[in-house]
Design an enzyme around this catalytic site. Structure first.
Site, mmCIF file in Angstrom:
data_model
loop_
_atom_site.group_PDB
_atom_site.id
_atom_site.type_symbol
_atom_site.label_atom_id
_atom_site.label_comp_id
_atom_site.label_asym_id
_atom_site.label_seq_id
_atom_site.Cartn_x
_atom_site.Cartn_y
_atom_site.Cartn_z
ATOM 1 N N GLY A 6 0.838 -1.190 0.000
ATOM 2 C CA GLY A 6 0.000 0.000 0.000
ATOM 3 C C GLY A 6 0.871 1.238 0.000
ATOM 4 N N CYS A 7 0.372 2.299 0.574
ATOM 5 C CA CYS A 7 1.115 3.551 0.629
ATOM 6 C C CYS A 7 2.445 3.345 1.350
ATOM 7 C CB CYS A 7 0.283 4.615 1.346
ATOM 8 S SG CYS A 7 1.131 6.194 1.464
ATOM 9 N N PHE A 8 3.526 3.821 0.749
ATOM 10 C CA PHE A 8 4.850 3.512 1.290
ATOM 11 C C PHE A 8 5.271 4.334 2.492
ATOM 12 C CE2 PHE A 8 6.331 5.592 -2.936
ATOM 13 C CZ PHE A 8 6.006 6.874 -2.517
ATOM 14 N N TRP A 9 4.648 5.472 2.766
ATOM 15 C CA TRP A 9 5.146 6.336 3.839
ATOM 16 C C TRP A 9 5.032 5.702 5.213
ATOM 17 C CZ3 TRP A 9 8.360 9.409 1.914
ATOM 18 C CH2 TRP A 9 8.135 10.040 0.699
ATOM 19 N N GLU A 41 4.244 1.082 -5.374
ATOM 20 C CA GLU A 41 4.937 1.803 -4.307
ATOM 21 C C GLU A 41 5.611 0.773 -3.406
ATOM 22 O OE1 GLU A 41 2.758 4.711 -2.099
ATOM 23 O OE2 GLU A 41 1.902 5.616 -3.903
#
Length: 182
Positions: free
Chosen positions: A54-57, A98
């Protein structure tokens, strides 16, 4: 998907964006939190694996907090567009996902622990999404550098797949075209 669409890792790539020879943005030399290099050279004996969840942050922070992880960075892997931007990746026309690049010391933390951590931190049974994040760039994946890494990741994915009733869709392929994110 049309029959004429080329397939990359089993995903249709329609009118892939051309990209560019060089990154269109600067990348700091050191990790803002860890103070470690973002592009190596890595300490002798370390290994690198890429995970998509999912979102990498948020995912990156989880990994840099693990003992034995030397450095992390976020970027895009597996696509066909050279040096893509976030905006380009979000179009779905690069086929990138990502990812978090995890540089680790296998004497301190095992690859099995890293892959298990990744698979337990997201829903590996969802294709092309994680929660509210939807698109090919949010697919689940492990991108390896060696047959040994592939074997370990395959074993962990099989264990999670068995526990989930055979619904895991995590992609397992050799890393290609990694580009740092802006």
């Amino acid at each position: 998907m049309k029959v004429s669409d080329p397939l990359i890792f089993g995903h249709a790539v329609r009118a892939a964006l051309p990209g560019r020879a060089e990154r269109p943005f600067d990348v700091p030399q050191r990790h803002e939190v860890l103070g470690t290099p973002l592009e190596g050279p890595w300490p002798e004996g370390t290994e690198v694996i890429y995970v998509a969840m999912g979102c990498f942050w948020g995912a990156e922070k989880m990994f840099w907090q693990l003992d034995g992880v030397e450095s992390t960075s976020v970027g895009y892997a597996g696509g066909v567009t050279k040096n893509p931007t976030y905006r380009e990746v979000c179009t779905g026309q690069t086929n990138h996902v990502e990812v978090v690049e995890v540089v680790y010391d296998p004497q301190v933390i095992s690859l099995k622990e890293i892959v298990k951590t990744a698979l337990e931190a997201h829903d590996p049974t969802q294709g092309y999404r994680q929660g509210n994040d939807v698109g090919t760039q949010y697919r689940s994946g492990v991108y390896f550098h060696s047959p040994e890494q592939e074997a370990v990741a395959r074993e962990v994915i099989a264990e999670v797949n068995q526990a989930s009733g055979g619904r895991v869709v995590t992609e397992l392929v050799a890393e290609q075209n990694y580009s740092r994110a802006e």
